[in-house]
Design an enzyme around this catalytic site. Structure first.
Site, PDB file in Angstrom:
ATOM      1  N   GLY A 183      13.948 -24.369  -6.467  1.00 20.51           N
ATOM      2  CA  GLY A 183      13.001 -23.736  -5.570  1.00 20.51           C
ATOM      3  C   GLY A 183      13.393 -22.329  -5.188  1.00 20.51           C
ATOM      4  N   SER A 184      12.499 -21.384  -5.366  1.00 22.26           N
ATOM      5  CA  SER A 184      12.863 -19.987  -5.151  1.00 22.26           C
ATOM      6  C   SER A 184      11.607 -19.125  -5.226  1.00 22.26           C
ATOM      7  CB  SER A 184      13.889 -19.555  -6.198  1.00 22.26           C
ATOM      8  OG  SER A 184      13.504 -20.000  -7.486  1.00 22.26           O
ATOM      9  N   ARG A 185      11.804 -17.820  -5.497  1.00 19.06           N
ATOM     10  CA  ARG A 185      10.698 -16.870  -5.465  1.00 19.06           C
ATOM     11  C   ARG A 185      10.991 -15.733  -6.440  1.00 19.06           C
ATOM     12  NH1 ARG A 185       7.860 -15.047  -0.359  1.00 19.06           N
ATOM     13  NH2 ARG A 185       7.073 -12.924  -0.686  1.00 19.06           N
TER      14      ARG A 185
END
EC number: 4.1.1.65
Length: 215
Positions: A183-185
């Site tokens: 999970g990240s951006r």
């Protein structure tokens, strides 16, 4: 459309985790039976799907900017590019734990510079993650001279950014260049005047979704 490079269907970054999950499931299955081992088989399936890295069709429009990651669009806004100190259009993709976490180049171009910033690990869906979290940025220059900044941002759970290129490298659109776990951006800063082809909330796929069109 084309797929311009070969790669395994399961990301190499996940091979140790997949092997460990499989070994644990097999050992418990052999020692205690399938019933006791079922949670570990489910964990194995989750790990396999997390590290999947399927090939994608790649649009070849000269002005197309492709999504660098799978996920959901959480920001489209005119901002000051903090890396190149210029007016820009920022488009942000949030990756949850169920998305493919391989990162791919949004354009054909040369890596002009790379920056790493240590930081916090707040929820990557929040706008402040772009400036407060650990992040790795690439300055890409297209063959037509357009500058694109692509930033991997760590998240609340994701605390390991992997980037495999340095300044001077050449990247083809859709080429795999990095990975972020759990999970990240990814933020993309485009030249002012670029036209977004997505809207807030859209689900996008790395390499195959067109994020924007360059001026």
């Amino acid at each position: 459309m084309s797929n311009n490079y070969p790669h395994p269907l399961l990301a190499r970054e996940g091979w140790p985790f997949i092997a460990i999950a499989l070994a644990v499931a097999l050992v418990i299955n052999g020692a205690a039976g399938f019933g006791w081992a079922l949670p570990f088989w489910l964990l194995f399936i989750f790990v396999v799907q997390f590290f999947r890295d399927p090939p994608r069709p790649i649009p070849q429009g000269a002005k197309d900017v492709l999504s660098p990651a799978d996920g959901r669009i959480v920001a489209i806004e005119p901002v000051r590019d903090p890396y190149l100190d210029r007016d820009s259009v920022k488009i942000s993709v949030f990756m949850n734990v169920f998305n493919v976490h391989s990162n791919r180049s949004p354009v054909d171009g040369e890596v002009v510079a790379r920056w790493y910033n240590a930081g916090r690990f707040v929820n990557a869906a929040l706008d402040k993650a772009s400036v407060e979290n650990e992040r790795n940025a690439l300055h890409l220059r297209t063959r037509d001279g357009h500058d694109v900044t692509c930033v991997q941002v760590a998240g609340l759970i994701a605390r390991r950014i992997l980037c495999y290129v340095e300044a001077g490298a050449s990247l083809a659109r859709g080429q795999r260049y990095g990975f972020i776990r759990f999970g990240s951006r990814v933020d993309v800063y485009l030249p002012a005047g670029s036209r977004a082809r997505v809207t807030i909330g859209d689900k996008v796929s790395a390499s195959s979704t067109i994020l924007a069109e360059l001026p």
